[in-house]
Write an enzyme that holds these catalytic residues in place. Structure first.
Site, PDB file in Angstrom:
ATOM      1  N   ASP A 167       7.113  10.881 -21.690  1.00 27.23           N
ATOM      2  CA  ASP A 167       8.149  11.162 -22.691  1.00 27.23           C
ATOM      3  C   ASP A 167       8.774  12.529 -22.419  1.00 27.23           C
ATOM      4  O   ASP A 167       8.083  13.475 -22.033  1.00 27.23           O
ATOM      5  CB  ASP A 167       7.530  11.140 -24.091  1.00 27.23           C
ATOM      6  CG  ASP A 167       8.594  11.212 -25.184  1.00 27.23           C
ATOM      7  OD1 ASP A 167       9.667  10.627 -24.991  1.00 27.23           O
ATOM      8  OD2 ASP A 167       8.334  11.877 -26.205  1.00 27.23           O
ATOM      9  N   GLU A 184     -13.583   0.434  37.437  1.00 25.93           N
ATOM     10  CA  GLU A 184     -12.621  -0.301  38.277  1.00 25.93           C
ATOM     11  C   GLU A 184     -12.595  -1.782  37.934  1.00 25.93           C
ATOM     12  O   GLU A 184     -12.216  -2.623  38.738  1.00 25.93           O
ATOM     13  CB  GLU A 184     -12.981  -0.119  39.756  1.00 25.93           C
ATOM     14  CG  GLU A 184     -14.324  -0.672  40.177  1.00 25.93           C
ATOM     15  CD  GLU A 184     -15.483   0.292  40.000  1.00 25.93           C
ATOM     16  OE1 GLU A 184     -16.508   0.101  40.666  1.00 25.93           O
ATOM     17  OE2 GLU A 184     -15.372   1.244  39.203  1.00 25.93           O
ATOM     18  N   ASP A 193       2.921  10.586 -24.523  1.00 30.90           N
ATOM     19  CA  ASP A 193       3.847  10.647 -25.661  1.00 30.90           C
ATOM     20  C   ASP A 193       3.104  11.298 -26.817  1.00 30.90           C
ATOM     21  O   ASP A 193       1.934  10.985 -27.070  1.00 30.90           O
ATOM     22  CB  ASP A 193       4.321   9.236 -26.053  1.00 30.90           C
ATOM     23  CG  ASP A 193       5.566   9.263 -26.931  1.00 30.90           C
ATOM     24  OD1 ASP A 193       5.560   9.977 -27.955  1.00 30.90           O
ATOM     25  OD2 ASP A 193       6.543   8.571 -26.588  1.00 30.90           O
TER      26      ASP A 193
END
Length: 456
Positions: free
Chosen positions: A53, A369, A9
């Site tokens: 803003d 296995e 702002d």
């Protein structure tokens, strides 16, 4: 601090007021006094959210928002535009350029903090999903397939039929998606995974006051609709219930009287975010599945099995039977029939093992296995019974690996260990099961052996 917020702002007083409101809620606040400063700090400071803003001397907040969304480094940062003007054009431009919300001065503190919490939660979720996606990619796991994305399904849950029709007509021609009216009593029906709406638009008040908020909570708690986007419609100026809706998981809010253009834009935004999250979630799920699955047999792999077994053992009060299983003379199968045939044998053995076990039982291939099985709530008698069943399932019927090829007969040796109170890790019980397996091999193979209890 729970999040870093960039306040932009050109008026110092406005920045200070905003900082006070946010600091009370324990947010860290960074300040910028113009558009260029905002772009620099967004890139260098990487805030979690930006309050921007609209009216500034060097460039408008809408332009700043557009530049932020065009830069890959800042595109994912949520932006809330703030202005003293409440005109529709400014709001629509901001939303279309990627802003997540548009608040009018003086900013209501309850609405502001609720929106900040909601956007930061969504931001955290996106970051976590993105991080997991990157981890999967670094580990070399394939990305999930990108499915064709048709128009999204939009479900309208209005307080009454006429209102629902007005909403639907308002969205016609806006290309928001495929719109359908869903009566309140059907909104919690068990949607199939392909039938669940992508976005719900719900009035806060349906059959009774706050009925829509209760519906929102229910939808968020159900697996099929949990990830659907939700847009809550509230009476004008109802900031308190807007905060409740956002905290309950609404993706966005809109006040009456509805503006068709704004509703359509917000729906499209929710749909885009929902699909992005779905894609990330799908990629992560696929990667995690690959991370814990043996690609040959489809069983869990060693990494997953050991971790899961530790978790099973952590739940005291239940006896667990752990089995190590090994195919006898499997090297001869590979030498005589080839490795491709050997792989086919392993895949069939895996299917036979899985067919004999419950969904709650653990079965994994942990190398070559060798397989591991863990059965909760199993005493000595049950463990021996299951092990014999597994041994027979594998060895009683020769395995066909190819049409016209010679069937391959294999047998399996099994070692069993029952969990003990003194054992608190998978490593300890596996050591005993492995010794029992060795005993089965030593005694002639194709046998089941129960391990002796370890010394306390």
């Amino acid at each position: 601090m729970t999040g870093r917020i960039l306040v932009v702002d050109d008026v110092a007083t406005n920045r200070i007021v905003m900082k006070v409101k946010l600091s009370v809620a324990y947010y860290e606040v960074i300040q910028a006094d113009c558009g260029e400063d905002a772009l620099r700090k967004a890139k260098s400071e990487r805030p979690d959210l930006i309050l921007l803003d609209v009216l500034m001397p060097d460039m408008s907040g809408v332009t700043v928002c557009e530049k932020l969304k065009a830069d890959p480094d800042t595109a994912d940062i949520p932006v809330i535009l703030i202005t003293a003007m409440a005109d529709k054009d400014s709001k629509m431009k901001g939303l279309e350029k990627g802003a997540d919300d548009f608040l009018t001065k003086p900013v209501d503190e309850i609405a502001l903090l609720a929106r900040v919490r909601s956007l930061l939660r969504a931001r955290d979720t996106q970051r976590e999903l993105r991080l997991r996606e990157e981890t999967c990619a670094e580990l070399g796991f394939a990305e999930g397939a990108t499915a064709f994305e048709g128009p999204g399904r939009i479900a309208l849950v209005a307080p009454d039929g006429p209102t629902a029709v007005v909403w639907k007509h308002a969205l016609e021609g806006k290309r928001a998606g495929k719109v359908e009216i869903v009566p309140r009593e059907h909104a919690l029906a068990e949607f199939g995974t392909r039938d669940a709406p992508d976005v719900f638009v719900i009035s806060a008040d349906l059959a009774s006051r706050n009925d829509g908020l209760r519906l929102l909570s229910d939808l968020r708690s159900r697996p099929v609709t949990r990830h659907a986007a939700t847009l809550m419609i509230l009476p004008s100026g109802d900031a308190e219930r807007a905060a409740i809706a956002l905290d309950l998981g609404a993706g966005d809010i809109l006040y009456e009287p509805l503006d068709a253009d704004e509703l359509a834009v917000r729906i499209k935004t929710q749909l885009r975010r929902k699909r992005q999250s779905d894609r990330l979630r799908s990629t992560v799920d696929a990667g995690l599945e690959l991370a814990v699955t043996d690609s040959l047999t489809g069983l869990h792999n060693r990494r997953y099995a050991l971790h899961h077994l530790d978790r099973m053992l952590a739940h005291r009060g239940t006896s667990i039977a752990v089995m190590m299983l090994d195919l006898d003379f499997f090297k001869e199968v590979n030498d005589r029939h080839g490795h491709a045939a050997g792989d086919s044998v392993l895949a069939v053995v895996a299917k036979r093992l899985r067919a004999q076990l419950r969904s709650m039982d653990l079965v994994a291939r942990i190398g070559g296995e060798e397989f591991l099985v863990a059965i909760p709530d199993a005493d000595r008698t049950r463990a021996l019974e299951v092990a014999e069943r597994l041994r027979l399932a594998v060895g009683s019927t020769p395995i066909m690996v190819a049409t016209g090829a010679e069937p391959i007969s294999v047998t399996m040796s099994v070692g069993i260990a029952l969990s003990q109170e003194s054992e608190d890790s998978a490593k300890a019980i596996l050591k005993r099961a492995d010794q029992a397996l060795y005993d089965s091999k030593s005694e002639g193979r194709n046998l089941v052996t129960m391990a002796t209890a370890s010394a306390a």
